[in-house]
Design a protein around this motif. Structure first.
Motif, PDB file in Angstrom:
ATOM      1  N   LYS A 188      -2.715  20.596  -5.619  1.00  0.00           N
ATOM      2  CA  LYS A 188      -3.415  21.763  -6.136  1.00  0.00           C
ATOM      3  C   LYS A 188      -2.541  22.999  -5.907  1.00  0.00           C
ATOM      4  CE  LYS A 188      -7.834  24.117  -5.737  1.00  0.00           C
ATOM      5  NZ  LYS A 188      -9.152  24.087  -5.076  1.00  0.00           N
ATOM      6  N   GLN A 189      -2.388  23.815  -6.943  1.00  0.00           N
ATOM      7  CA  GLN A 189      -1.574  25.020  -6.840  1.00  0.00           C
ATOM      8  C   GLN A 189      -2.476  26.207  -6.493  1.00  0.00           C
ATOM      9  OE1 GLN A 189       1.808  25.042  -7.032  1.00  0.00           O
ATOM     10  NE2 GLN A 189       1.573  22.820  -7.141  1.00  0.00           N
ATOM     11  N   ARG A 200      -5.033  10.849   3.474  1.00  0.00           N
ATOM     12  CA  ARG A 200      -3.781  11.581   3.216  1.00  0.00           C
ATOM     13  C   ARG A 200      -3.645  11.940   1.744  1.00  0.00           C
ATOM     14  NH1 ARG A 200      -1.198   7.499   6.410  1.00  0.00           N
ATOM     15  NH2 ARG A 200      -0.173   6.803   4.515  1.00  0.00           N
ATOM     16  N   ARG A 201      -4.103  11.070   0.848  1.00  0.00           N
ATOM     17  CA  ARG A 201      -4.053  11.377  -0.592  1.00  0.00           C
ATOM     18  C   ARG A 201      -4.952  12.563  -0.912  1.00  0.00           C
ATOM     19  NH1 ARG A 201      -1.756   7.839  -4.058  1.00  0.00           N
ATOM     20  NH2 ARG A 201      -3.213   8.303  -5.744  1.00  0.00           N
ATOM     21  N   GLU A 202      -6.113  12.635  -0.291  1.00  0.00           N
ATOM     22  CA  GLU A 202      -7.002  13.779  -0.510  1.00  0.00           C
ATOM     23  C   GLU A 202      -6.381  15.057   0.051  1.00  0.00           C
ATOM     24  OE1 GLU A 202     -10.038  15.905  -2.025  1.00  0.00           O
ATOM     25  OE2 GLU A 202      -9.626  13.793  -2.390  1.00  0.00           O
ATOM     26  N   MET A 203      -5.725  14.951   1.198  1.00  0.00           N
ATOM     27  CA  MET A 203      -5.030  16.114   1.758  1.00  0.00           C
ATOM     28  C   MET A 203      -3.932  16.575   0.803  1.00  0.00           C
ATOM     29  SD  MET A 203      -4.870  14.884   5.770  1.00  0.00           S
ATOM     30  CE  MET A 203      -3.246  15.526   5.969  1.00  0.00           C
ATOM     31  N   CYS A 204      -3.224  15.636   0.218  1.00  0.00           N
ATOM     32  CA  CYS A 204      -2.163  15.962  -0.739  1.00  0.00           C
ATOM     33  C   CYS A 204      -2.761  16.588  -1.990  1.00  0.00           C
ATOM     34  CB  CYS A 204      -1.379  14.705  -1.088  1.00  0.00           C
ATOM     35  SG  CYS A 204      -0.036  14.966  -2.243  1.00  0.00           S
ATOM     36  N   ARG A 205      -3.836  16.007  -2.494  1.00  0.00           N
ATOM     37  CA  ARG A 205      -4.490  16.507  -3.702  1.00  0.00           C
ATOM     38  C   ARG A 205      -4.939  17.958  -3.514  1.00  0.00           C
ATOM     39  NH1 ARG A 205      -7.883  12.632  -3.970  1.00  0.00           N
ATOM     40  NH2 ARG A 205      -6.571  11.301  -5.223  1.00  0.00           N
ATOM     41  N   GLN A 206      -5.477  18.276  -2.340  1.00  0.00           N
ATOM     42  CA  GLN A 206      -5.957  19.625  -2.073  1.00  0.00           C
ATOM     43  C   GLN A 206      -4.864  20.549  -1.534  1.00  0.00           C
ATOM     44  OE1 GLN A 206      -9.561  20.082   0.092  1.00  0.00           O
ATOM     45  NE2 GLN A 206     -10.457  18.219  -0.734  1.00  0.00           N
ATOM     46  N   ASN A 207      -3.671  20.007  -1.324  1.00  0.00           N
ATOM     47  CA  ASN A 207      -2.539  20.766  -0.786  1.00  0.00           C
ATOM     48  C   ASN A 207      -2.884  21.363   0.580  1.00  0.00           C
ATOM     49  OD1 ASN A 207       0.038  21.720  -0.679  1.00  0.00           O
ATOM     50  ND2 ASN A 207      -0.239  23.311  -2.222  1.00  0.00           N
ATOM     51  N   ILE A 208      -3.419  20.505   1.443  1.00  0.00           N
ATOM     52  CA  ILE A 208      -3.791  20.899   2.802  1.00  0.00           C
ATOM     53  C   ILE A 208      -2.747  20.334   3.760  1.00  0.00           C
ATOM     54  CG2 ILE A 208      -5.547  20.702   4.591  1.00  0.00           C
ATOM     55  CD1 ILE A 208      -7.592  20.266   2.371  1.00  0.00           C
ATOM     56  N   ASN A 209      -2.193  21.183   4.590  1.00  0.00           N
ATOM     57  CA  ASN A 209      -1.154  20.771   5.535  1.00  0.00           C
ATOM     58  C   ASN A 209      -1.761  20.564   6.919  1.00  0.00           C
ATOM     59  OD1 ASN A 209       0.918  21.034   3.569  1.00  0.00           O
ATOM     60  ND2 ASN A 209       0.802  23.240   3.833  1.00  0.00           N
ATOM     61  N   ILE A 210      -2.136  19.324   7.205  1.00  0.00           N
ATOM     62  CA  ILE A 210      -2.688  18.954   8.506  1.00  0.00           C
ATOM     63  C   ILE A 210      -1.675  18.054   9.197  1.00  0.00           C
ATOM     64  CG2 ILE A 210      -4.543  17.712   9.691  1.00  0.00           C
ATOM     65  CD1 ILE A 210      -6.415  18.554   7.448  1.00  0.00           C
ATOM     66  N   ASN A 211      -1.436  18.324  10.462  1.00  0.00           N
ATOM     67  CA  ASN A 211      -0.500  17.533  11.247  1.00  0.00           C
ATOM     68  C   ASN A 211      -0.992  16.090  11.352  1.00  0.00           C
ATOM     69  OD1 ASN A 211       1.643  16.909  12.950  1.00  0.00           O
ATOM     70  ND2 ASN A 211       0.502  17.495  14.771  1.00  0.00           N
ATOM     71  N   THR A 212      -0.143  15.117  11.018  1.00  0.00           N
ATOM     72  CA  THR A 212      -0.495  13.700  11.151  1.00  0.00           C
ATOM     73  C   THR A 212       0.162  13.141  12.405  1.00  0.00           C
ATOM     74  OG1 THR A 212       1.338  13.051   9.716  1.00  0.00           O
ATOM     75  CG2 THR A 212      -0.824  13.321   8.688  1.00  0.00           C
ATOM     76  N   ILE A 213      -0.607  12.362  13.143  1.00  0.00           N
ATOM     77  CA  ILE A 213      -0.143  11.796  14.407  1.00  0.00           C
ATOM     78  C   ILE A 213      -0.291  10.283  14.338  1.00  0.00           C
ATOM     79  CG2 ILE A 213      -0.585  11.681  16.884  1.00  0.00           C
ATOM     80  CD1 ILE A 213      -1.649  14.546  16.696  1.00  0.00           C
ATOM     81  N   ASP A 214       0.771   9.564  14.687  1.00  0.00           N
ATOM     82  CA  ASP A 214       0.742   8.105  14.695  1.00  0.00           C
ATOM     83  C   ASP A 214      -0.024   7.630  15.927  1.00  0.00           C
ATOM     84  OD1 ASP A 214       1.148   5.430  14.322  1.00  0.00           O
ATOM     85  OD2 ASP A 214       3.292   5.470  14.768  1.00  0.00           O
ATOM     86  N   ILE A 232       0.838  -1.204   0.000  1.00  0.00           N
ATOM     87  CA  ILE A 232       0.000   0.000   0.000  1.00  0.00           C
ATOM     88  C   ILE A 232       0.868   1.249   0.000  1.00  0.00           C
ATOM     89  CG2 ILE A 232      -1.581   1.367   1.431  1.00  0.00           C
ATOM     90  CD1 ILE A 232      -2.858  -1.328   2.265  1.00  0.00           C
ATOM     91  N   LEU A 233       1.877   1.286   0.844  1.00  0.00           N
ATOM     92  CA  LEU A 233       2.763   2.456   0.913  1.00  0.00           C
ATOM     93  C   LEU A 233       3.543   2.644  -0.381  1.00  0.00           C
ATOM     94  CD1 LEU A 233       4.077   2.193   4.569  1.00  0.00           C
ATOM     95  CD2 LEU A 233       2.389   3.794   3.656  1.00  0.00           C
ATOM     96  N   PHE A 234       3.967   1.544  -1.001  1.00  0.00           N
ATOM     97  CA  PHE A 234       4.703   1.633  -2.262  1.00  0.00           C
ATOM     98  C   PHE A 234       3.834   2.258  -3.350  1.00  0.00           C
ATOM     99  CE2 PHE A 234       5.632  -0.300  -6.419  1.00  0.00           C
ATOM    100  CZ  PHE A 234       6.897   0.213  -6.626  1.00  0.00           C
ATOM    101  N   PHE A 235       2.608   1.749  -3.515  1.00  0.00           N
ATOM    102  CA  PHE A 235       1.723   2.289  -4.544  1.00  0.00           C
ATOM    103  C   PHE A 235       1.301   3.719  -4.234  1.00  0.00           C
ATOM    104  CE2 PHE A 235       1.117  -2.198  -5.798  1.00  0.00           C
ATOM    105  CZ  PHE A 235       1.441  -2.051  -7.142  1.00  0.00           C
ATOM    106  N   ASP A 236       1.157   4.041  -2.957  1.00  0.00           N
ATOM    107  CA  ASP A 236       0.849   5.421  -2.586  1.00  0.00           C
ATOM    108  C   ASP A 236       1.986   6.352  -2.987  1.00  0.00           C
ATOM    109  OD1 ASP A 236      -0.526   7.600  -1.337  1.00  0.00           O
ATOM    110  OD2 ASP A 236       0.775   7.351   0.410  1.00  0.00           O
TER     111      ASP A 236
END
Length: 118
Positions: free
Chosen positions: A24-25, A56-70, A12-16
């Protein structure tokens, strides 16, 4: 079972990584305004969870910087259970006016991000 989950997680991580969405610019001023709005948000997630990858892919697509917590590490895991109510990921913590809201389903999180930031 552990080996199968570990292997599937790596796939999953590899394909991601290979098929990462295009960001988004936006004009610099608008991006800074969005970054200020997302400072009070946090995404509790597991790195190789397919639903977390989807968010996370949607956050990347929209260029939204949200803190991710494990959520696997102990202080964050306990915080998620104590404040959010259950140990389930992905979970988006939204703090507005000192009040925390917890969104648990990946579809709900993506719909929220689309309504607020798209």
């Amino acid at each position: 079972m552990f080996i199968i989950r570990w292997l599937l997680g790596r796939i999953i991580l590899f394909f991601d990584f290979v098929f990462a969405p295009k960001r988004k610019q936006r004009p610099i001023a608008e991006q800074q305004r969005l970054d200020e709005q997302t400072q009070t948000m946090a995404l509790y997630q597991y790195q190789a969870c397919p639903f977390c990858v989807k968010v996370r892919r949607e956050m990347c697509r929209q260029n939204i910087n949200i803190n991710t917590i494990d959520a696997k590490t102990e202080p964050h895991k306990a915080e998620l259970v104590a404040q959010g109510g259950k140990l389930q990921v992905p979970c988006l913590k939204i703090v507005e006016n000192g009040q925390a809201t917890w969104l648990y389903e990946s579809k709900e999180i993506i719909n929220y991000l689309n309504q607020r930031f798209a």
